[in-house]
Scaffold this active site. Structure first.
Site, PDB file in Angstrom:
ATOM      1  CG  ASP A   1      -1.858   1.051   1.141  1.00  0.00           C
ATOM      2  OD1 ASP A   1      -1.363   2.100   0.382  1.00  0.00           O
ATOM      3  OD2 ASP A   1      -2.737   1.052   1.918  1.00  0.00           O
TER       4      ASP A   1
ATOM      5  CE1 TYR B   1      -8.485  10.966 -14.152  1.00  0.00           C
ATOM      6  CE2 TYR B   1      -7.903  12.698 -15.834  1.00  0.00           C
ATOM      7  CZ  TYR B   1      -8.026  11.469 -15.593  1.00  0.00           C
ATOM      8  OH  TYR B   1      -7.459  10.442 -16.355  1.00  0.00           O
TER       9      TYR B   1
ATOM     10  CE  LYS C   1      -4.864  10.577 -13.647  1.00  0.00           C
ATOM     11  NZ  LYS C   1      -4.006   9.275 -13.298  1.00  0.00           N
TER      12      LYS C   1
END
Length: 305
Positions: free
Chosen positions: A75, A175, A179
């Protein structure tokens, strides 16, 4: 070039359970590398994605391709787990030549075309942690090992080139931020690594025919073109192995430092290095988006793959 130019090289693909990460891991293996593949989905336990792909499956594919695949459940939000992972690579190999930060995990967390004040806040913040914090944690722990030997390569995998993302809103506030942050990470790492004998860069695939995308369109890799009736521009799509070949070409390039800090795409690198996708084509999705899809022109990949 030798048949396996990365023979003897050690790679870590963080986030290799499926999609681009799996394609990258397999192509690094095909080039001869020993590849540590990480993620949270194992044969014993699935992540919250609750999907069938596992890191053990990816490791097996790496080995069958000609490399050595080693699956390590990790993780990447847990610094202790990442530190243990890097310690294991150091103990077993004594070096790290290629680090690919492909951790994502956000498909189910962002809401298309939803403004920040309407977007689920917990999901948005979770997306940022998975997509940004994981990369920072992994780089923090892995880069000292990568810097032990000159010529190391760090690949930050994102969605969109710096030029494209600068001028286009990418789906949602969270988002878009995630990015774009990864693009800036590559630039910053390039600044910090370049003078120390290593290279960092950002790399984006095009429209990726990942397991999730194929499932979304109700097709398989062997009949993916059936989706074109509903989504004609999907004709420009590419397999995850295409961006994998881009990483393998970069890792085998003795002059890769010329790309330090840059934002690159699988289609652009295919033109530079001469590799193709599995079907022998060279899709150039980001040029296609700008020149065909975004202006609203009919789908036509002539000259773009």
């Amino acid at each position: 070039m030798p048949e396996q130019p990365l023979k003897g090289k050690i790679a870590l693909v963080a986030g290799a359970t499926r999609g681009a990460g799996r394609g990258i891991a397999v192509e690094l293996g095909a080039a001869g590398a020993t590849v540590y593949v990480t993620g949270r989905s194992t044969r014993a336990q699935r992540s919250e994605y609750d999907r069938p792909e596992t890191i053990e499956d990816t490791a097996d594919l790496v080995t069958r391709a000609g490399g050595a695949g080693i699956a390590v459940p990790t993780d990447h939000l847990d610094p202790a787990q990442v530190r243990a992972l890097v310690d294991r690579v150091a103990d077993e190999q004594g070096r790290l030549d290629v680090l690919v930060n492909d951790i994502w995990g956000g498909e189910h967390l962002f809401e298309w075309e939803t403004p920040v004040w309407e977007h689920d806040l917990d999901n948005g913040l979770r997306l940022l942690r998975l997509a940004v914090e994981t990369h920072a944690i992994t780089s923090h722990h892995a880069l000292p090992l990568l810097l032990r030997h000159p010529g190391g390569l760090v690949v930050e995998v994102t969605d969109g080139t710096a030029d494209y993302n600068r001028d286009h809103y990418r789906n949602s506030f969270f988002y878009d931020l995630a990015k774009t942050a990864v693009l800036r990470m590559a630039f910053s790492l390039g600044h910090e690594l370049g003078s120390r004998g290593a290279t960092a860069l950002a790399l984006t695939p095009g429209w990726l025919r990942s397991e999730i995308m194929l499932e979304h369109f109700g097709v398989r890799e062997d009949n993916w073109r059936d989706a074109l009736d509903k989504v004609p521009h999907f004709a420009i799509s590419e397999t995850p192995r295409y961006v994998g070949r881009a990483v393998a070409a970069l890792a085998a390039d003795p002059d890769v430092a010329r790309h330090n800090g840059a934002s690159l795409s699988s289609g652009g690198l295919a033109r530079e290095y001469g590799f193709t996708d599995l079907d022998g084509s060279r899709p150039d999705a980001w040029r296609y988006l700008v020149e065909v899809q975004d202006p609203g022109r009919p789908a036509d990949t002539t000259g773009y793959r």
